[in-house]
Design an enzyme around this catalytic site. Sequence first.
Site: not given
Length: 447
Positions: A151, A153-154, A207, A211, A254, A260, A263
């Site tokens: 996945e 997903l945010r 994945k 990340n 940013h 944190g 994930c």
Amino acid sequence: MRIVMIGSGYVGLVSGACFADFGHDVVCVDKDAKKIAKLEAGGIPIFEPGLDQLVAKNVAAGRLRFTTDLSGPVGDADVVFIGVGTPTRRGDGHADLSYVHAAAREIGAALKRFTVVVTKSTVPVGTGDEVERIIREANPSAEFAVASNPEFLREGAAIEDFKRPDRIVVGIEDERARGPMTEVYRPLFLNHSPILFTRRRTSELIKYAANAFLAMKITFINEVADLCEKVGADVQDVSRGIGLDNRIGSKFLHAGPGYGGSCFPKDTLALVKTAQDHDAPLRLIETTVAVNDTRKRAMARKVIAAAGGDVRGKTIGILGLTFKPNTDDMREAPSLSIIQALQDAGATIRAYDPEGMDAARALLPDITYVASPYEAAEGAAALALVTEWDAFRALDLGRIKAVMAAPVLVDLRNIYKPAELERLGFRYAGIGRAADAEAADVARAAE
């Protein structure tokens, strides 16, 4: 298609509800009887914008059901997804796969016809091989194929991410899995979402690599922000300047108090451990993990400096507790380390978060929780903005100033303009701005 989702946490519930909304028949399974009872009663165990309406709609349509017993649904399923948690294993930093393995054993025992079993949980390379072995051991005559479908997903935007993904990754070793997985995602073809079929181990690594790269990008701009403070530059302009380069892009540039959530912390650490086990250490990711860990407490030192160098006996207001806005997730939230460090320095904490205070109480039992940003500011020697909720973007600053013991705002998300705050009589400290270096010099001189 008949789909079973094992695990009704963040990934499983969002994915299951979205699959049901595509028209599939979905059963979400979870061992937690209280969670299932809450879902059956119309409650939602997590905060995710729009999820309550999506679940209610598909339950009412008869496409989405919940149960604690997987045997019946799995026996009838075309595709079974494993969406259970893979937290960091206590003691060594590896991903804890005990929930994945337990699900695989139960799935194996329940299989009755050819079924595609899919790992949707974030898992280390080679997990699909182990899932296949476990199922085969539990049911030697079973007809099945194991696939990987990570996945992306945010939290806070998960439904949009699921329905309009920038890519769908599916890893297979058995070609019999290709047809069912294509059918599962066929509704997304209307949105021209690319589906990438790879080998299973490649999918698992995609994945983790994704990340880790994003975590590294966040850490990079945070370190650049520290340099900006030393040399008199503005990190926001630096971010814009490099983000306009299409090869770099503006997202995840940013500066802030560190990453944190559910994930990035566990996935970067698990990838580091996997790489070390295979004698291919990832030095950049190892450094990313180390820098991020130390950054959070460094933010507390920034608050202390802004408050005059000593917070013993003083009240510090905290705005935002969750690791990001639009979620109630407190996992690895920067606020946890920041508040602990401030308490270690003798400060008393007053905190407000629009959604995360119930979850925070179990982790931070000895702080004062209040009902508004203005109550958090009451009597505070400094007010620290930790999470960039929309509710904090247009505060009545005059009202804030009037209730504070000292007009000090530490903006760890660079929401406000220093000139505006200074015009209103605040002492302002942000992240990676030239004025912050001057503020730090003043604080050091006062010590």
